[in-house]
Design a protein around this motif. Structure first.
Motif, PDB file in Angstrom:
ATOM      1  N   THR A   1      12.316   6.221 -10.296  1.00 20.51           N
ATOM      2  CA  THR A   1      12.042   5.864  -8.895  1.00 20.51           C
ATOM      3  C   THR A   1      13.225   5.124  -8.275  1.00 20.51           C
ATOM      4  N   ILE A   2      13.430   5.374  -6.967  1.00 19.46           N
ATOM      5  CA  ILE A   2      14.496   4.692  -6.216  1.00 19.46           C
ATOM      6  C   ILE A   2      13.864   3.740  -5.204  1.00 19.46           C
ATOM      7  N   ILE A   3      14.235   2.469  -5.304  1.00 22.01           N
ATOM      8  CA  ILE A   3      13.775   1.472  -4.335  1.00 22.01           C
ATOM      9  C   ILE A   3      14.989   1.119  -3.482  1.00 22.01           C
ATOM     10  N   HIS A   4      15.022   1.555  -2.235  1.00 14.80           N
ATOM     11  CA  HIS A   4      16.204   1.356  -1.398  1.00 14.80           C
ATOM     12  C   HIS A   4      16.342  -0.114  -0.954  1.00 14.80           C
ATOM     13  N   PRO A   5      17.531  -0.464  -0.462  1.00 18.26           N
ATOM     14  CA  PRO A   5      17.790  -1.839  -0.037  1.00 18.26           C
ATOM     15  C   PRO A   5      16.716  -2.382   0.903  1.00 18.26           C
ATOM     16  N   GLY A   6      16.288  -3.577   0.607  1.00 15.81           N
ATOM     17  CA  GLY A   6      15.358  -4.254   1.509  1.00 15.81           C
ATOM     18  C   GLY A   6      13.929  -3.752   1.453  1.00 15.81           C
ATOM     19  N   ALA A   7      13.604  -2.794   0.587  1.00 14.49           N
ATOM     20  CA  ALA A   7      12.200  -2.400   0.432  1.00 14.49           C
ATOM     21  C   ALA A   7      11.479  -3.489  -0.366  1.00 14.49           C
ATOM     22  N   LYS A   8      10.174  -3.634  -0.115  1.00 13.90           N
ATOM     23  CA  LYS A   8       9.417  -4.720  -0.748  1.00 13.90           C
ATOM     24  C   LYS A   8       8.143  -4.171  -1.379  1.00 13.90           C
ATOM     25  N   VAL A   9       7.939  -4.484  -2.642  1.00 16.64           N
ATOM     26  CA  VAL A   9       6.709  -4.096  -3.335  1.00 16.64           C
ATOM     27  C   VAL A   9       6.009  -5.376  -3.756  1.00 16.64           C
ATOM     28  N   MET A  10       4.864  -5.642  -3.173  1.00 18.04           N
ATOM     29  CA  MET A  10       4.207  -6.927  -3.376  1.00 18.04           C
ATOM     30  C   MET A  10       3.407  -6.934  -4.701  1.00 18.04           C
ATOM     31  N   ASP A  11       2.922  -8.114  -5.065  1.00 18.99           N
ATOM     32  CA  ASP A  11       2.272  -8.349  -6.351  1.00 18.99           C
ATOM     33  C   ASP A  11       1.252  -7.270  -6.734  1.00 18.99           C
ATOM     34  N   ASP A  12       1.268  -6.891  -7.995  1.00 13.43           N
ATOM     35  CA  ASP A  12       0.214  -6.066  -8.609  1.00 13.43           C
ATOM     36  C   ASP A  12       0.211  -4.595  -8.188  1.00 13.43           C
ATOM     37  N   CYS A  13       1.170  -4.176  -7.367  1.00 14.81           N
ATOM     38  CA  CYS A  13       1.169  -2.766  -6.956  1.00 14.81           C
ATOM     39  C   CYS A  13       1.765  -1.893  -8.064  1.00 14.81           C
ATOM     40  N   VAL A  14       1.409  -0.610  -7.997  1.00 13.87           N
ATOM     41  CA  VAL A  14       1.825   0.348  -9.024  1.00 13.87           C
ATOM     42  C   VAL A  14       2.507   1.532  -8.324  1.00 13.87           C
ATOM     43  N   ILE A  15       3.765   1.791  -8.713  1.00 14.55           N
ATOM     44  CA  ILE A  15       4.544   2.878  -8.107  1.00 14.55           C
ATOM     45  C   ILE A  15       4.771   3.935  -9.188  1.00 14.55           C
ATOM     46  N   GLY A  16       4.544   5.206  -8.844  1.00 14.72           N
ATOM     47  CA  GLY A  16       4.662   6.287  -9.827  1.00 14.72           C
ATOM     48  C   GLY A  16       6.105   6.612 -10.197  1.00 14.72           C
ATOM     49  N   GLU A  17       6.278   7.737 -10.868  1.00 13.74           N
ATOM     50  CA  GLU A  17       7.616   8.177 -11.278  1.00 13.74           C
ATOM     51  C   GLU A  17       8.284   8.979 -10.160  1.00 13.74           C
ATOM     52  N   ASN A  18       9.599   8.895 -10.122  1.00 16.65           N
ATOM     53  CA  ASN A  18      10.398   9.699  -9.182  1.00 16.65           C
ATOM     54  C   ASN A  18       9.973   9.530  -7.726  1.00 16.65           C
ATOM     55  N   CYS A  19       9.528   8.345  -7.394  1.00 18.66           N
ATOM     56  CA  CYS A  19       9.228   8.051  -5.994  1.00 18.66           C
ATOM     57  C   CYS A  19      10.499   7.571  -5.297  1.00 18.66           C
ATOM     58  N   VAL A  20      10.480   7.618  -3.970  1.00 20.79           N
ATOM     59  CA  VAL A  20      11.565   7.033  -3.182  1.00 20.79           C
ATOM     60  C   VAL A  20      10.952   6.118  -2.130  1.00 20.79           C
ATOM     61  N   LEU A  21      11.305   4.841  -2.174  1.00 19.44           N
ATOM     62  CA  LEU A  21      10.901   3.911  -1.113  1.00 19.44           C
ATOM     63  C   LEU A  21      12.141   3.640  -0.276  1.00 19.44           C
ATOM     64  N   HIS A  22      12.109   4.057   0.981  1.00 14.16           N
ATOM     65  CA  HIS A  22      13.292   3.909   1.826  1.00 14.16           C
ATOM     66  C   HIS A  22      13.452   2.464   2.308  1.00 14.16           C
ATOM     67  N   PRO A  23      14.594   2.165   2.941  1.00 12.51           N
ATOM     68  CA  PRO A  23      14.870   0.774   3.308  1.00 12.51           C
ATOM     69  C   PRO A  23      13.771   0.177   4.183  1.00 12.51           C
ATOM     70  N   GLY A  24      13.437  -1.073   3.913  1.00 14.47           N
ATOM     71  CA  GLY A  24      12.516  -1.803   4.777  1.00 14.47           C
ATOM     72  C   GLY A  24      11.046  -1.493   4.565  1.00 14.47           C
ATOM     73  N   VAL A  25      10.727  -0.601   3.622  1.00 12.81           N
ATOM     74  CA  VAL A  25       9.321  -0.298   3.321  1.00 12.81           C
ATOM     75  C   VAL A  25       8.603  -1.556   2.828  1.00 12.81           C
ATOM     76  N   VAL A  26       7.339  -1.692   3.203  1.00 15.07           N
ATOM     77  CA  VAL A  26       6.504  -2.772   2.667  1.00 15.07           C
ATOM     78  C   VAL A  26       5.277  -2.149   1.988  1.00 15.07           C
ATOM     79  N   ILE A  27       5.169  -2.333   0.688  1.00 13.23           N
ATOM     80  CA  ILE A  27       4.026  -1.825  -0.075  1.00 13.23           C
ATOM     81  C   ILE A  27       3.183  -3.025  -0.512  1.00 13.23           C
ATOM     82  N   GLY A  28       1.920  -3.042  -0.107  1.00 14.46           N
ATOM     83  CA  GLY A  28       1.029  -4.080  -0.614  1.00 14.46           C
ATOM     84  C   GLY A  28       0.943  -5.327   0.236  1.00 14.46           C
ATOM     85  N   SER A  29       1.272  -5.213   1.528  1.00 14.34           N
ATOM     86  CA  SER A  29       1.027  -6.329   2.434  1.00 14.34           C
ATOM     87  C   SER A  29      -0.483  -6.545   2.534  1.00 14.34           C
ATOM     88  N   GLU A  30      -0.864  -7.743   2.938  1.00 16.93           N
ATOM     89  CA  GLU A  30      -2.293  -8.027   3.053  1.00 16.93           C
ATOM     90  C   GLU A  30      -2.842  -7.345   4.297  1.00 16.93           C
TER      91      GLU A  30
END
Lengths: 326, 326, 326
Positions: A154-183
Motif C-alpha cells: 500500500t502507498i500512503i501519500h504525503p499528508g494522508a492520515k489514518v486514525m487509530d484502529d483503522c485497517v487498510i488492505g493490500e495494494n491500496c493508494v491513499l492520496h495526499p490529504g486523505v483522512v481515514i477514520g475521523s470521528e
C-alpha cells in the motif's frame, strides 16, 4: 529509452498499420503530439485530431475507419483506453526507483511493527502498536495512528492520515490529504437542545486495491466498521459517513457525499456531486448521474439521475421539459 | 470490563425487561450483535433486527411495543439514542489514557504560553505568542500559527491548521485536516479586469464546545471576525466564507458551503451539500434540506428545501410533480 | 500607526467630505465601526448602517447620495471596494515582517536549488532536484516533491502539497491543505469489470499570480499538463480533474468541480458548487451561476445558470415557474 512501433504493438497484442520501425520515446495527447510521441484515440470527440496530429503513432480501435489520410502509424487494438493504460503502467514500472528504508527524521513508535522493504519518508508518523505490511510506502508528513494495520504494497501519500484502529488492505493508494477514520458527525440533542457528542467507537476497514482520492474523508463507525470493499475507487473530496458500506469495485466521482449507515452495492458507478441520505441501500450495479440526490433505497439496478432521482430516460425527458418551460 | 444489564440500566435510569444478570462487554449494531453485546433501537427502519439479533441486550424506547418475541434483554429508556450515546461516552471516558507532555520532536516557539497538563505530539508546530489553555491536546503535524488562542480542554487532531490570530474556545474539537483562518476568496477586478487580492485582515473566532469536521475550511474575516457560535457542529468538507456568522447550537452537514458575510441563526439544522449566497440572514431555528440553494434571507423559521428554496410542504409537492411530468 | 482622513484620501485619489483631520487607526465593517475606524460602503444592502455607524470615516462611491445625515467623514472614490482593497494592501505591506532563512528542522534535499531570500519554515519538505525561486515562502509542514519548480515570490502555506514534477508560477499563493498534482481519477475496467489504474504521467502547471484556496485539489494530467492560467483564482475545496485547462483571470468559487479534460476559457466567473462534465469547452467570458450542472460545451459567452443549464433570463423564469407550480 526508445521503442519501435512494432515492439509496442507486440506488447499490446495489436496490429501495426503503416511504418512499424518508427521510434517512440514519450506519450502525448493526440492534439499535442510531436514526432516520437505515441497517442491514443478512444473518445470519438477527439477523432478530428488524428488527421492532423504529429504523433508518430496512435493506438486506435480495431473497428476504427479513418475518414481521410493519417500520417501516423496506427496500432489497432480491442480497447485503446485499456491498452494505453497498460502501456503507461509498463513504462511507469520501468522508470520506478523503488524506495526502501526508514528516514531518520520520521517518528516511529517502538511498539510499531514494520514489514520488509518498507519505505518511510521524513516527517511521517507511525503510532503505537501499528502493523505495517511489507513494501508499504509511507510519504512525508503522513500520519498513522495507534493500532492501525496496513496491508502489503500500500502507498500512503504525503499528508494522508489514518486514525487509530483503522485497517487498510493490500495494494491500496491513499492520496495526499486523505483522512481515514475521523470521528463521524454524531450528535444527540439533550433536553435543552444542546448537542452532545456521540462517541465513535468503531473503525474504518478498507479492502485490497482500494484507491482514495486527495482530501477525501471517511468517518469511522459509531459501532463496528465503516467498510470500503475490495477494488473501490473514490475520487477527490468525497465524504463517506460513519457506518457506510461500499461494495466491491464501485467507483465514486469527486465531491459526492454518502450519509451515515447507507449501503452502496458492488459494481456501482456514482458520478460527481451526488448526495445520498443515510440509512438506505443501493442495489449492485446501479449507475447514478452527476448532482443527483438519492433519498430512497434503490432496489432495481439501472441508470438513474436527478433530484428527485428518476430512471435515466425519464430524467432526460424532464430536463428537456424544464428547458422548454415558458 | 463487564457490566450486568441491571448495572447499565441503573446508569441510564432505565427499566430492565428480561434477564438483568447477563454480562455485557461491548457495543454492536443491532444487525451485527453477538452474545455479550449491547445494541440500541432508535430508528424504526432497524426494528426487524430486534427479533433476530444475538445481542444480549437492546436499549429501546419506553413506548416500543414488540410485534413478536425478542431473545435479548431490553432496557427501556426515554430516548434510546441519547442513552446509548451517554453510555458510550462513559465507556470511552473509562478507557481513555490521558496524554500529557511535550514531545521533544514538536516545534514550539519560545514566546508561546502553554497551560497545565497540555499534550503536544511530535511534529506539531506552535507559533510565536500563541496561548494554549490547560489540558489542550495538539496532535501530530497540527499547525498553530502566530498569536493564536486555544481554550482549555480543546483537541486539535493531527494535521489540523489554525492560522495566525484565530481564537478557539474551550472544549472544541478540530478534526484532522481542518483549516481555520485561511484567507478568504476576496478579489476586486482592477481597470484591466485583472483580479487584485483583497487583504484579509480579520480572524476566526470559535465559541466553546464547537466541533469542526475533517478537511472543513473556515476563512478569516476581511475585517473583524468570522464567528462560529458556542456548541456549533460542522461536518466534514464544509466551507465557511469570510465574515460569516453562525449562531449557537447550529449544526451543518457535510459539503455545505456558506458564502461571505452570511449570518445563520441559532439552533438551525442545515443538511448536506446546501449552498448559501453571501450577505443574507437566516432566522434562528431554520431547517434546510439537503442540496438546497439558499439565495435570499429567511425571516420565518421553519423547514425549507430545494433550489429554488421552498417551504418544505411545497417542495415535496414540487418533487412529486416533477417526478410525474411527461 | 495613525493616519488622517485627508492623508488616506490622498493615497486613494479620493475627495473628503466632512472632517479631514480625524485620525484613523483600524479597519472595521460598517456595522461594527468605532471611533478611529475606517469602513466602506460598496454593497447597497449595507447602506442603512452608514447613517448609524460610529466609524470615523467611510469610503463611498462618487455617485452615492445620502438619504439622511451621516456623522462620519466620507471619502468619495470611483470604486469603493477596489479602494479599500488597495488601502488594506498598503497597510498589510507596512505591517509585514519579511521572513528569510531556512529553519534547521526543515527537510531539504541536497539536490534542491534555492533562490535568494527564500524562507522555509520548520517541518517543511523539499524533495530532490526541486528548484525554488527567490523570495519564495514555504510554510510549516508544506510538502514539495521531486523536480518541482516554484517561481519567485510564491507563498506555499502550511500543509500545502505540490507533488512531483509540477510547475508553479511566480507570485502564486497556495493556501493551507492544497494538493497540486495528485493522481487523477483514471481507471479502465478490464475484461472482468475490475478497474485498473491508469498511470498519470503528466503534471500540473500554474501560471503567475494564481491563488488556490484551502484544501482545493488539482490532479496531474494523464499525459501532458493540467494547466491553470495566469491570474486564475480558485476558492476552497474546488476539484480540478486531470488535463483540465483554465484560462487567464478566470475565478471559480468554492466546492465547484471540473471533470477531466474540460477547457474553461479566460475571464470566466464560475460560482460555487457548480459541476462540469469532462471533455467540454467553455467560451471566454462565460458566467455560470451557483449549483449549475454544465453538461455541454458553451460556445456563446454570456450568463448561464441551472441544471439543466439555461441562459440566465430563462433560468430565472424557470425558477419562478417552479416556485408557483401547484
Amino acid at each position: 529509452m526508445k521503442f519501435s512501433v512494432e515492439q509496442i504493438a507486440k506488447i499490446l497484442e495489436g496490429e501495426v498499420e503503416g511504418d512499424g520501425e518508427v521510434l517512440i520515446d514519450n506519450f502525448a495527447k493526440i492534439e499535442e503530439g510531436k514526432p516520437g510521441s505515441i497517442s491514443f484515440l478512444a473518445n470519438i470527440k477527439y477523432e478530428p485530431y488524428i488527421y492532423t496530429t504529429e504523433s508518430s503513432a496512435v493506438i486506435v480501435s480495431k473497428e476504427f475507419i479513418p475518414k481521410s489520410a493519417i500520417k501516423s502509424s496506427l496500432i489497432r487494438v480491442k480497447d485503446p483506453y485499456l491498452s494505453v493504460s497498460k502501456l503507461m503502467a509498463a513504462y511507469q514500472q520501468m522508470l520506478k526507483v523503488k524506495k526502501v528504508g526508514i528516514h531518520p527524521k520520521s517518528i516511529i513508535s517502538d511498539s510499531a511493527e514494520l514489514g520488509e522493504e518498507v519505505f518511510v519518508d521524513a516527517l511521517a508518523y507511525i503510532g503505537d502498536h501499528s502493523v505495517i505490511g511489507s513494501e508499504v510506502n509511507i510519504g512525508a508528513g503522513a500520519y498513522i495512528g495507534l493500532r492501525v494495520k496496513i496491508g502489503a504494497g500500500t502507498i500512503i501519500h504525503p499528508g494522508a492520515k489514518v486514525m487509530d484502529d483503522c485497517v487498510i488492505g493490500e495494494n491500496c493508494v491513499l492520496h495526499p490529504g486523505v483522512v481515514i477514520g475521523s470521528e463521524g458527525f454524531g450528535f444527540a440533542p439533550d433536553e435543552n437542545g444542546v448537542f452532545q457528542d456521540i462517541p465513535q467507537l468503531g473503525n474504518v476497514v478498507l479492502g485490497d486495491n482500494v484507491s482514495i482520492g486527495a482530501n477525501t474523508t471517511i468517518d469511522r463507525a459509531t459501532m463496528g466498521s465503516t467498510r470500503i470493499g475490495k477494488g473501490v475507487k473514490l475520487d477527490n473530496l468525497v465524504q463517506i459517513g460513519h457506518n457506510v458500506e461500499i461494495g466491491e469495485n464501485t467507483v465514486i466521482a469527486s465531491q459526492t457525499g454518502v450519509s451515515g449507515s447507507t449501503k452502496i452495492g458492488r459494481n456501482c458507478m456514482i458520478a460527481g456531486q451526488v448526495g445520498f441520505v443515510g440509512h438506505i441501500k443501493i442495489a449492485d450495479g446501479t449507475k447514478i448521474g452527476a448532482k443527483s440526490g438519492v433519498a430512497k433505497s434503490i432496489e432495481e439496478p439501472g441508470a438513474y439521475s436527478g433530484h428527485p432521482l428518476l430512471p435515466l430516460k425519464q430524467y432526460l425527458r424532464l430536463m428537456i421539459n424544464l428547458s422548454k418551460m415558458k
